[in-house]
Structure formats: structure tokens, C-alpha cells
Write an enzyme that holds these catalytic residues in place. Structure first.
Site, mmCIF file in Angstrom:
data_model
loop_
_atom_site.group_PDB
_atom_site.id
_atom_site.type_symbol
_atom_site.label_atom_id
_atom_site.label_comp_id
_atom_site.label_asym_id
_atom_site.label_seq_id
_atom_site.Cartn_x
_atom_site.Cartn_y
_atom_site.Cartn_z
ATOM 1 N N GLU A 123 50.287 -9.186 91.896
ATOM 2 C CA GLU A 123 48.934 -8.626 92.061
ATOM 3 C C GLU A 123 48.933 -7.128 92.354
ATOM 4 O O GLU A 123 47.993 -6.416 91.988
ATOM 5 C CB GLU A 123 48.210 -9.395 93.183
ATOM 6 N N ARG A 130 39.960 -10.977 85.795
ATOM 7 C CA ARG A 130 41.074 -11.872 85.469
ATOM 8 C C ARG A 130 40.596 -13.260 85.054
ATOM 9 O O ARG A 130 39.733 -13.847 85.719
ATOM 10 C CB ARG A 130 42.012 -11.995 86.680
ATOM 11 N N GLY A 167 46.045 -23.491 89.624
ATOM 12 C CA GLY A 167 47.283 -23.782 88.922
ATOM 13 C C GLY A 167 47.840 -22.594 88.177
ATOM 14 O O GLY A 167 47.584 -21.448 88.526
ATOM 15 N N LYS A 178 55.936 -9.033 105.524
ATOM 16 C CA LYS A 178 55.176 -8.373 106.597
ATOM 17 C C LYS A 178 54.930 -9.303 107.780
ATOM 18 O O LYS A 178 54.815 -8.881 108.914
ATOM 19 C CB LYS A 178 53.844 -7.959 105.978
ATOM 20 N N ASN A 232 49.468 -14.595 99.077
ATOM 21 C CA ASN A 232 48.378 -15.248 98.338
ATOM 22 C C ASN A 232 48.866 -16.415 97.486
ATOM 23 O O ASN A 232 48.127 -17.382 97.283
ATOM 24 C CB ASN A 232 47.655 -14.238 97.453
ATOM 25 N N HIS A 241 35.520 -14.293 94.002
ATOM 26 C CA HIS A 241 35.520 -15.709 93.602
ATOM 27 C C HIS A 241 34.146 -16.285 93.932
ATOM 28 O O HIS A 241 33.625 -16.060 95.019
ATOM 29 C CB HIS A 241 36.625 -16.461 94.348
ATOM 30 N N GLY A 284 55.730 -13.290 98.145
ATOM 31 C CA GLY A 284 54.936 -14.208 97.316
ATOM 32 C C GLY A 284 55.738 -14.632 96.093
ATOM 33 O O GLY A 284 56.921 -14.296 95.951
ATOM 34 N N ALA A 291 47.190 -20.428 96.470
ATOM 35 C CA ALA A 291 46.618 -20.637 95.127
ATOM 36 C C ALA A 291 46.400 -22.124 94.904
ATOM 37 O O ALA A 291 47.288 -22.935 95.156
ATOM 38 C CB ALA A 291 47.545 -20.053 94.074
ATOM 39 N N GLN A 292 45.219 -22.477 94.443
ATOM 40 C CA GLN A 292 44.891 -23.901 94.300
ATOM 41 C C GLN A 292 44.936 -24.347 92.837
ATOM 42 O O GLN A 292 45.620 -25.290 92.472
ATOM 43 C CB GLN A 292 43.492 -24.156 94.869
ATOM 44 N N ARG A 295 34.271 -15.713 86.000
ATOM 45 C CA ARG A 295 34.067 -15.536 87.435
ATOM 46 C C ARG A 295 33.114 -14.413 87.815
ATOM 47 O O ARG A 295 32.328 -14.539 88.746
ATOM 48 C CB ARG A 295 35.431 -15.186 88.045
HETATM 49 C C1 SIN Z 1 40.998 -21.236 91.926
HETATM 50 O O1 SIN Z 1 41.645 -22.245 92.082
HETATM 51 O O2 SIN Z 1 39.782 -21.206 91.726
HETATM 52 C C2 SIN Z 1 41.702 -19.912 92.015
HETATM 53 C C3 SIN Z 1 42.603 -19.768 90.879
HETATM 54 C C4 SIN Z 1 42.763 -18.332 90.517
HETATM 55 O O3 SIN Z 1 42.434 -17.456 91.289
HETATM 56 O O4 SIN Z 1 43.177 -18.081 89.391
#
Ligand code: SIN
Length: 478
Positions: free
Chosen positions: A354, A365, A48, A34, A41, A223, A13, A45-46, A270
Site C-alpha cells: 500500500e 482500487r 480475499g 512498528k 492492514n 470503504h 504486512g 483484510a476480509q 466503492r
Molecule cells: C472488503 O472485504 O470489503 C475489503 C477488501 C478490500 O479492501 O479489497
């Protein structure tokens, strides 16, 4: 054949590859992965990368991180993270990477839950992780071995001499002067999770066998907005930046019920949003993400991954409401490390990303602090190795334990159900003890590789039992 490297990195990663990229070019580096290199992950990640926007923003970034983490964070480490975030954009852009910009060339900053301002940089719209990962992987000149499962750490007198690996059904020892664990979190332990399929906490379990201390393992992040109605183990993340830019969480009557739980509504931290959604569903409601704030053209440009994925799944967004559920997303706890990423009480053994517990995330987090962590601590780790590496040599016999047994898969699936039900968003002693009983009873029946993930689950359950009060992501109803 004896394989020996200067540095072995376990995991491909961003944390692992950014460490590799910052290592002295003279060092011979091996990255073990692996599965395939993108099975991590970071790739998914979306949202940013969070950065403090300037010196003046540092105290605010620190405070947002501490509030989200319920002040369980290590403040000194959060300060370090925020200070070092100032150079992250430059560090990667000087290699040729470009974050998303407006038509005048200004970097675009988005926002997610619990941030007091827009300070998250992104790339490819909502494909930040994929873009960064692809870029750094192409820059890196390390040796890579894929489909390589690490099943032992070769340790004597608190020094690590290498790792044992299963590849192509063959066991082998690979030796190194320094070893970095960058193997990610524990998503595969849960029935609903957003993680890459490879991520199952094996290295954390291995650490428990080697007297390496894990910390804060009860701090598991769920999440809030995940599309879970798909067959694959990995569920579809619907980025928090959607909510940061205007998507709404609504019920079957289009009511924005989150305000009944927290005045920040969709932008509370979150842990709070996940619990609210979970609780509201338990009361018999349905919960959806509403994209009607935008038109299709905007969505396709700003959130292309999510837009096309949902379209493939048959949703006509922005018109359709999309059903959502919380799902396991991130492990705040992990291998306890020092400021230089070195594992406590070990000489040449490091953990980054992580899998490590630096203390920066506390009990929950702050969104998009995780890719930032990979950049900051990957570099710190590499700098420490560059300064301190020295030749060590010792050979070890291969561990003869049976690695795989026939019923492993069956038990893995049972574990995922039990972790979701008994060690999930809302916990109590009775259910935690049931989970512990199952795990302890099952461990002797397993091959070593599956046993490692059960050992990690055991640590999570034990830590959750030990923390009797609720804190951040760890919620006790009893
Ligand atoms: C998300 O784009 O909601 C995930 C970002 C993150 O886990 O920090």
C-alpha cells in the site's frame, strides 16, 4: 554495536513478509515492525485475493480494474498484475496454504463491487488476511524486531545505507545493502478508519524529507460499509463480499436507495457507493446493512469474523439491521516506484504494498486487488534484489531531532478530525485550505515522529488542492 543486514524490510504486512519469503535464502534479512508483527492492514483484510481465473479472464480483470480506477491506472502495470495473478494461488498453496473450497474440493470464488464476475479467493471465510498473514509469518525465517519505529532513512547520493530506529526509547542506526519500505497506508490520519492502529503514513512523510517522490496522494479510498460506533480508533469493516453475496444496503424504511445513485446498486464501485451513502446520510437518513438474505448458520460459517464481532457488540444478526458509515480504508497513492518495485531515482531502495504507488489502482482500487498487489510486487521486488544486491558500507551520525513532544497526541487527534471533515469524501477548496493552514501551523510544534504523519497529510491536502476536477475517489464539489 553496529547492526548490518543484507536487506531491511520496514513493515510486517503481507507485502513485506512475502518479499522476505521470496528473497534468496543466503541473504540476512531483518523485518522491522512498528508494533507487533500482526499490527498491519493485511491481518484485517476480509474479502480475499483477486485473481484472473484463467488466461481468458485477464482482459476482463484488467478492464474491471481500469473502470474502477477511472482509467487513471497505468495500463502496463495493470496488465502485469493480472498476468502474474495466475500463479498466486499455486505460489502460496505449494507452501501448504489452503484457500476455502467446496465439498468437492473446488476453490470457492466470491465477488465484490465493480467485479464483472466471481474471481476472489478467500480463506477462513472472511478471515483471508489473518489466515494468509499467520501462514506466511510462520514460514518466514527472517530476523524480526518489533516495537521499532523508523524515523530516518540513511541516504547519500540517492543510495540508501539503512534506517534509524527508535526502540525501547533508544535511537540506533541499522545498516543494509538494500532497504524495502512496506509500511502500509495512512489510516491513522482519519477519524474513522478501518486500518490497524499502527498505520499512520510516517514513511510517506519521511520520504518527503528525502526528496522521494509521492504520487496520486489525493486518491484516498473510503470503504462504504463500516461499523463506526465503537470507541477504538480502528472501526469494524463489514466486507464488500457480504454485498457481493447478497447483503443489502437499506435506509430506515428498508428502501434500497443505492439504485437511485447507480444502476449497479450495492455492487457499484466503492467510490460511488461511499459517496452515495455519505450523501444520503447528509440528507437526514439512516443507513444500515441488512443481512436477512441468510440464516445464522450460513453467516457463522461464511463470515465468522463479522458474525461473532457483531454478536459481541450486541447485534442479533441476521435479524437486526446494522448501522453503517463510510470510513477511510486505503491509500491508492504513495511512493512512486518502477516496474521492479524500485523507488524512482534511487539505487537500492524499494517500496511494496500500500505504501507504493505502482499505478495499478488508478483513482479507486478495485476490491481485493490489494492482497494481490502484495503477492505480485513482493515477489518482483525480491527477484530484483536477488539479482542486483551488492555490498555497500557507510556510517551515519544519529539524527538528534527530538522525536516526541508532550502535545503530539492532542495534535494527532485534531488532525484526525480535520482530515475527516475537510479532506474526506467530499472536498472543496475552502475546506482544503483550512486543513492546510492547520497542518502548516502545527508542524513546527511537533516531535519528529508525529511531524512525519503531518507531512503526509500535507501531501494529501496539496494534491487534493491541485486536482481541481473530480476523479474516482477524489471528489470536488466546487
Ligand atoms: C472488503 O472485504 O470489503 C475489503 C477488501 C478490500 O479492501 O479489497
Amino acid at each position: 554495536m553496529q547492526l548490518k543486514y543484507d536487506v531491511i524490510i520496514v513493515g510486517s504486512g503481507l507485502a513485506g513478509i512475502w518479499t522476505a519469503l521470496n528473497l534468496d535464502k543466503k541473504l540476512k534479512v531483518l523485518v522491522l515492525t512498528k508494533s507487533k508483527v500482526w499490527g498491519c492492514n493485511s491481518f484485517y483484510a476480509q474479502g480475499g485475493v483477486t485473481v484472473a481465473k484463467d488466461e481468458k479472464d485477464i482482459p476482463f480483470h484488467i478492464e474491471d480494474t481500469m473502470i474502477a480506477g477511472s482509467y487513471h491506472n497505468d495500463k502496463k502495470m495493470v496488465e502485469l498484475l493480472s498476468q502474474k495473478s495466475l500463479s498466486v494461488i499455486d505460489d502460496i498453496e505449494k507452501l501448504g496454504f489452503r484457500f476455502d473450497r467446496d465439498e468437492k474440493g473446488n476453490i470457492l470464488f466470491t465477488r465484490e463491487g465493480a467485479h464483472s464476475k466471481n474471481r476472489i479467493v478467500h480463506a477462513g471465510g472472511d478471515a483471508t488476511g489473518r489466515e494468509i498473514h499467520k501462514f506466511v509469518f510462520n514460514k518466514d525465517k527472517s530476523f524480526f524486531i518489533d516495537e521499532a519505529v523508523v524515523f530516518d532513512l540513511l541516504i547519500e547520493d540517492n543510495k540508501c545505507y539503512g534506517v534509524s530506529v527508535l526502540q525501547n526509547n533508544k535511537k540506533m542506526n541499522i545498516y543494509a545493502n538494500s532497504v524495502v519500505i512496506a509500511s502500509g497506508g495512512v489510516g491513522g490520519l482519519y477519524k474513522f478508519d478501518t486500518n490497524a492502529n499502527t498505520i499512520s503514513g510516517d514513511m510517506q512523510g519521511l520520504c518527503t524529507l528525502k526528496n522521494i517522490k509521492l504520487k496520486d496522494m489525493e486518491m484516498t479510498q473510503f470503504h462504504p460499509t463500516v461499523y463506526v460506533q465503537m470507541k477504538t480508533a480502528q472501526k469494524l469493516l463489514l466486507s464488500e463480499s457480504l454485498r457481493g453475496e447478497g447483503a443489502k444496503v437499506v435506509d430506515q424504511n428498508k428502501k434500497r436507495f443505492l439504485f437511485d445513485y447507480d444502476e449497479r446498486g450495492e455492487l457499484a464501485s466503492r467510490d460511488i457507493v461511499s459517496r452515495a451513502i455519505y450523501d444520503y446520510k447528509q440528507r437526514g437518513n439512516e443507513v444500515f446493512l441488512d443481512f436477512s438474505e441468510w440464516n445464522e448458520k450460513f453467516l457463522a460459517k461464511r463470515f465468522p469474523t463479522i458474525y461473532y464481532k457483531l454478536r459481541d457488540l450486541g447485534y442479533n444478526i441476521p435479524n437486526d439491521l446494522v448501522p453503517i458509515s463510510p470510513a477511510f480504508h486505503y491509500m491508492m497513492g504513495g511512493i512512486e516506484v518502477e516496474e521492479n518495485s524500485k523507488i524512482k531515482n534511487f539505487k537500492n531502495l524499494y517500496a511494496v504494498g500500500e505504501v507504493a504507488c505502482t499505478g495499478i489502482h488508478g483513482a479507486n482500487r478495485l476490491a481485493s486487488n490489494s492482497l494481490l498487489e502484495c503477492f505480485v510486487f513482493g515477489k518482483i521486488c525480491a527477484e530484483d534484489i536477488n539479482k542486483n544486491i551488492s555490498e555497500i558500507d557507510k556510517r551515519f551520525k544519529i539524527n538528534e531531532e527530538i522525536l516526541k513532544k508532550e502535545n503530539d497526541k492532542f495534535y494527532k487527534n485534531q488532525l484526525r478530525e480535520i482530515m475527516w471533515k475537510n479532506v474526506g469524501i467530499i472536498r472543496d477548496e475552502k475546506n482544503l485550505l483550512k486543513a492546510l493552514n492547520f497542518v502548516e501551523k502545527t508542524i513546527p510544534k511537533l516531535g519528529r515522529i508525529t511531524k512525519l504523519r503531518f507531512l503526509t497529510a500535507k501531501e494529501i491536502i496539496k494534491s487534493a488542492l491541485n486536482r481541481k476536477e473530480s476523479l474516482g475517489a477524489h471528489y470536488r464539489k466546487d
